[in-house]
Design an enzyme around this catalytic site. Structure first.
Site, PDB file in Angstrom:
ATOM      1  N   GLN A   1       0.845  -1.200   0.000  1.00  0.00           N
ATOM      2  CA  GLN A   1       0.000   0.000   0.000  1.00  0.00           C
ATOM      3  C   GLN A   1       0.879   1.247   0.000  1.00  0.00           C
ATOM      4  O   GLN A   1       1.750   1.412   0.856  1.00  0.00           O
ATOM      5  CB  GLN A   1      -0.921   0.029   1.226  1.00  0.00           C
ATOM      6  CG  GLN A   1      -1.959   1.150   1.105  1.00  0.00           C
ATOM      7  CD  GLN A   1      -2.760   1.384   2.359  1.00  0.00           C
ATOM      8  OE1 GLN A   1      -2.201   1.579   3.427  1.00  0.00           O
ATOM      9  NE2 GLN A   1      -4.075   1.396   2.232  1.00  0.00           N
TER      10      GLN A   1
ATOM     11  N   TYR B   1      -5.809  10.847   4.450  1.00  0.00           N
ATOM     12  CA  TYR B   1      -4.458  11.176   3.995  1.00  0.00           C
ATOM     13  C   TYR B   1      -4.542  11.942   2.661  1.00  0.00           C
ATOM     14  O   TYR B   1      -5.631  12.215   2.145  1.00  0.00           O
ATOM     15  CB  TYR B   1      -3.604   9.904   3.925  1.00  0.00           C
ATOM     16  CG  TYR B   1      -3.492   9.283   5.305  1.00  0.00           C
ATOM     17  CD1 TYR B   1      -2.735   9.902   6.295  1.00  0.00           C
ATOM     18  CD2 TYR B   1      -4.219   8.141   5.639  1.00  0.00           C
ATOM     19  CE1 TYR B   1      -2.674   9.372   7.590  1.00  0.00           C
ATOM     20  CE2 TYR B   1      -4.163   7.610   6.930  1.00  0.00           C
ATOM     21  CZ  TYR B   1      -3.388   8.237   7.891  1.00  0.00           C
ATOM     22  OH  TYR B   1      -3.337   7.735   9.174  1.00  0.00           O
TER      23      TYR B   1
ATOM     24  N   ARG C   1      -7.621   2.178  -2.718  1.00  0.00           N
ATOM     25  CA  ARG C   1      -8.436   2.142  -1.488  1.00  0.00           C
ATOM     26  C   ARG C   1      -9.087   3.509  -1.278  1.00  0.00           C
ATOM     27  O   ARG C   1      -8.401   4.531  -1.281  1.00  0.00           O
ATOM     28  CB  ARG C   1      -7.581   1.792  -0.264  1.00  0.00           C
ATOM     29  CG  ARG C   1      -8.441   1.561   0.980  1.00  0.00           C
ATOM     30  CD  ARG C   1      -7.646   1.142   2.206  1.00  0.00           C
ATOM     31  NE  ARG C   1      -8.368   0.084   2.923  1.00  0.00           N
ATOM     32  CZ  ARG C   1      -8.306  -0.140   4.233  1.00  0.00           C
ATOM     33  NH1 ARG C   1      -7.533   0.590   5.005  1.00  0.00           N
ATOM     34  NH2 ARG C   1      -8.997  -1.108   4.799  1.00  0.00           N
TER      35      ARG C   1
ATOM     36  N   GLY D   1      -8.723  -6.565   9.170  1.00  0.00           N
ATOM     37  CA  GLY D   1      -7.526  -5.973   9.762  1.00  0.00           C
ATOM     38  C   GLY D   1      -7.100  -6.631  11.055  1.00  0.00           C
ATOM     39  O   GLY D   1      -6.248  -7.527  11.088  1.00  0.00           O
ATOM     40  N   ARG D   2      -7.722  -6.169  12.165  1.00  0.00           N
ATOM     41  CA  ARG D   2      -7.219  -6.570  13.477  1.00  0.00           C
ATOM     42  C   ARG D   2      -7.274  -8.073  13.726  1.00  0.00           C
ATOM     43  O   ARG D   2      -6.419  -8.625  14.417  1.00  0.00           O
ATOM     44  CB  ARG D   2      -7.986  -5.804  14.560  1.00  0.00           C
ATOM     45  CG  ARG D   2      -7.580  -4.343  14.614  1.00  0.00           C
ATOM     46  CD  ARG D   2      -8.604  -3.486  15.288  1.00  0.00           C
ATOM     47  NE  ARG D   2      -9.843  -3.444  14.518  1.00  0.00           N
ATOM     48  CZ  ARG D   2     -10.935  -2.806  14.887  1.00  0.00           C
ATOM     49  NH1 ARG D   2     -10.945  -2.162  16.028  1.00  0.00           N
ATOM     50  NH2 ARG D   2     -12.010  -2.807  14.121  1.00  0.00           N
TER      51      ARG D   2
HETATM   52  C1  LIG Z   1      -3.119  -0.809  13.989  1.00  0.00           C
HETATM   53  C2  LIG Z   1      -3.839  -0.326  12.754  1.00  0.00           C
HETATM   54  C3  LIG Z   1      -3.109   0.172  11.717  1.00  0.00           C
HETATM   55  C4  LIG Z   1      -3.764   0.579  10.526  1.00  0.00           C
HETATM   56  N1  LIG Z   1      -3.016   1.003   9.467  1.00  0.00           N
HETATM   57  C5  LIG Z   1      -3.610   1.260   8.279  1.00  0.00           C
HETATM   58  C6  LIG Z   1      -2.824   1.549   7.132  1.00  0.00           C
HETATM   59  O1  LIG Z   1      -1.579   1.555   7.158  1.00  0.00           O
HETATM   60  N2  LIG Z   1      -3.485   1.816   5.964  1.00  0.00           N
HETATM   61  C7  LIG Z   1      -4.862   1.802   5.882  1.00  0.00           C
HETATM   62  O2  LIG Z   1      -5.407   2.045   4.805  1.00  0.00           O
HETATM   63  N3  LIG Z   1      -5.611   1.482   6.964  1.00  0.00           N
HETATM   64  C8  LIG Z   1      -5.026   1.192   8.133  1.00  0.00           C
HETATM   65  N4  LIG Z   1      -5.785   0.829   9.214  1.00  0.00           N
HETATM   66  C9  LIG Z   1      -7.236   0.588   9.035  1.00  0.00           C
HETATM   67  C10 LIG Z   1      -7.466  -0.901   8.743  1.00  0.00           C
HETATM   68  O3  LIG Z   1      -6.981  -1.256   7.449  1.00  0.00           O
HETATM   69  C11 LIG Z   1      -8.963  -1.256   8.818  1.00  0.00           C
HETATM   70  O4  LIG Z   1      -9.663  -0.384   7.962  1.00  0.00           O
HETATM   71  C12 LIG Z   1      -9.523  -1.150  10.246  1.00  0.00           C
HETATM   72  O5  LIG Z   1      -8.691  -1.807  11.171  1.00  0.00           O
HETATM   73  C13 LIG Z   1     -10.955  -1.752  10.313  1.00  0.00           C
HETATM   74  O6  LIG Z   1     -10.922  -3.095   9.938  1.00  0.00           O
HETATM   75  P1  LIG Z   1     -10.956  -4.299  11.041  1.00  0.00           P
HETATM   76  O7  LIG Z   1     -12.185  -4.058  11.877  1.00  0.00           O
HETATM   77  O8  LIG Z   1     -11.038  -5.558  10.234  1.00  0.00           O
HETATM   78  O9  LIG Z   1      -9.702  -4.200  11.858  1.00  0.00           O
HETATM   79  C14 LIG Z   1      -5.168   0.483  10.430  1.00  0.00           C
HETATM   80  C15 LIG Z   1      -5.905   0.011  11.517  1.00  0.00           C
HETATM   81  C16 LIG Z   1      -5.250  -0.397  12.670  1.00  0.00           C
HETATM   82  C17 LIG Z   1      -6.067  -0.966  13.791  1.00  0.00           C
END
Ligand SMILES: Cc1cc2nc3c(=O)[nH]c(=O)nc-3n(C[C@H](O)[C@H](O)[C@H](O)COP(=O)(O)O)c2cc1C
Length: 368
Positions: free
Chosen positions: A106, A185, A232, A318-319
């Site tokens: 990304q 961003y 994205r 994500g998490r």
């Molecule tokens: C620790 C952390 C770091 C993240 N870093 C990014 C990132 O680098 N780029 C991005 O587009 N989203 C980032 N996000 C957002 C996640 O991609 C995702 O949209 C968000 O965690 C919700 O999805 P989930 O409920 O499956 O975790 C981040 C989220 C978390 C929790």
């Protein structure tokens, strides 16, 4: 918590993005982990961290800066603009491929979310409007400054930096790149009718606000081919103190302009019930990947249903992937899921990074 996917679950079915065959439709969402070296080279643990998660249909890397000035939202985030960074990303790609996985990097520019104490550069954005937020700098939490509006020449330069970083990603052996135009961003800031108050060709009408992102996509497609490019977006997402009164028109203009390019997938951060998601879904004929930004646990049943109905081609998680390297296996057999440890999301070292247990570790420990 446990969840068992149905035996014939749509999420477990193979799919393709671009020219790439993927084993399943559960992608690892991009996750910033703040463990890169001070010069933006991914950490020496990054190959292991990503390879552990290779059973995701596709891994999308943490956000990665396209130039030195693109940094500055968080400390220790990686880049892809030096040979040293590229060499480490090549190690990551090789490790993921050896483990049978596929991976996109990304690419981002943080725009007005930067703090000069982190990046060493003044923050820039579409217009001099600050995000009403604080960020962690080496000397404590500080408010984000008012950014300087980019000149047209600088915008063109940044388009070129996205192009060069995409070239480096592919040369490093990555399967493709995801252009980060979400979560407040730089590229997202240009799409907004509130944060972007420009009166030149990059502001005002929806078409003009979409122009910067579209030019980035066009340049990157020209450099590495459409099969290796994805985007994205997060219409209406308030992350980064973003506001968009009109959450639809600029996205429609953007998708209309880039649709003929035939990129690998469109990644949307949205609740499936949001009007902006419906608008995007109606307009996008290609592969659509959905990430539902929840504050609590992922609703796997809902994701499975959306894939079953064909509303989404794949989902990004994500998490749950952060805490469960073998998430796909756990969901397939209904095994207990590890809980993500928020304290170590952005902390240095292996703790909360490469040491989340796999099911096999647990079996070994229990039988020892
Ligand atoms: C620790 C952390 C770091 C993240 N870093 C990014 C990132 O680098 N780029 C991005 O587009 N989203 C980032 N996000 C957002 C996640 O991609 C995702 O949209 C968000 O965690 C919700 O999805 P989930 O409920 O499956 O975790 C981040 C989220 C978390 C929790």
């Amino acid at each position: 918590m446990t969840f068992t996917l149905r035996e014939d679950s749509a999420l477990l079915k193979p799919t393709t993005v671009g020219a790439l065959s993927l084993a399943n439709r559960m992608f690892m969402a991009p996750l910033t982990r703040s463990r890169a070296d001070a010069d933006g080279t991914p950490s020496s643990l990054a190959p292991q961290y990503y390879a552990q998660r290779a059973s995701a249909g596709l891994i999308i890397s943490e956000a990665t800066a396209v130039c030195e000035q693109a940094n500055g939202a968080y400390m220790n985030t990686p880049g892809l603009y030096t040979d040293r960074q590229q060499d480490k990303w090549a190690e990551v790609a090789a490790a993921v491929h050896r483990a049978g996985g596929r991976m996109f990097v990304q690419l981002w520019h943080v725009g007005r979310m930067a703090h000069p104490d982190i990046s060493g550069f003044e923050a820039v954005g579409p217009s001099p409007i600050a995000a009403d937020l604080q960020t962690h700098t080496p000397t404590g939490k500080k408010p984000l400054p008012v950014p300087r509006a980019l000149t047209v020449g600088e915008i063109e330069e940044i388009v070129g930096q996205f192009r060069s970083a995409a070239r480096r990603a592919v040369d490093a052996g990555m399967d493709g790149v995801e252009i980060h135009s979400a979560n407040g961003y730089l590229l997202h800031e240009f799409l907004s009718d509130v944060v972007n108050q420009r009166t030149d060709g990059y502001g005002g009408s929806p078409r003009n606000r979409a122009r910067f992102v579209a030019e980035v996509i066009e340049a990157v497609v020209d450099e590495v081919g459409p099969d290796r490019v994805s985007l994205r977006i997060s219409p209406g997402n308030t992350a980064g103190d973003m506001t968009e009164i009109d959450q639809i028109s600029a996205y429609e203009a953007l998708l209309c302009r880039i649709a003929p390019l035939g990129i690998a997938y469109l990644h949307v951060v949205s609740m499936p019930s949001a009007p902006a998601f419906a608008a995007v879904r109606t307009q996008w004929d290609g592969t659509l990947v959905l990430n539902t930004p929840r504050s609590a646990e992922t609703d796997f049943a809902e994701l499975e249903q959306l894939a079953e109905w064909g509303v989404v081609g794949a989902v990004a998680i994500g998490r749950a992937f952060l805490a469960n390297p073998d998430l796909v296996r756990r969901l397939t057999i209904g095994a207990e899921l590890n809980i993500p440890d928020v304290v170590t999301f952005y902390a240095p070292g292996p703790n909360g990074y490469t040491d989340y247990p796999m099911l096999d570790d647990l079996v070994t420990t229990q039988s020892a």
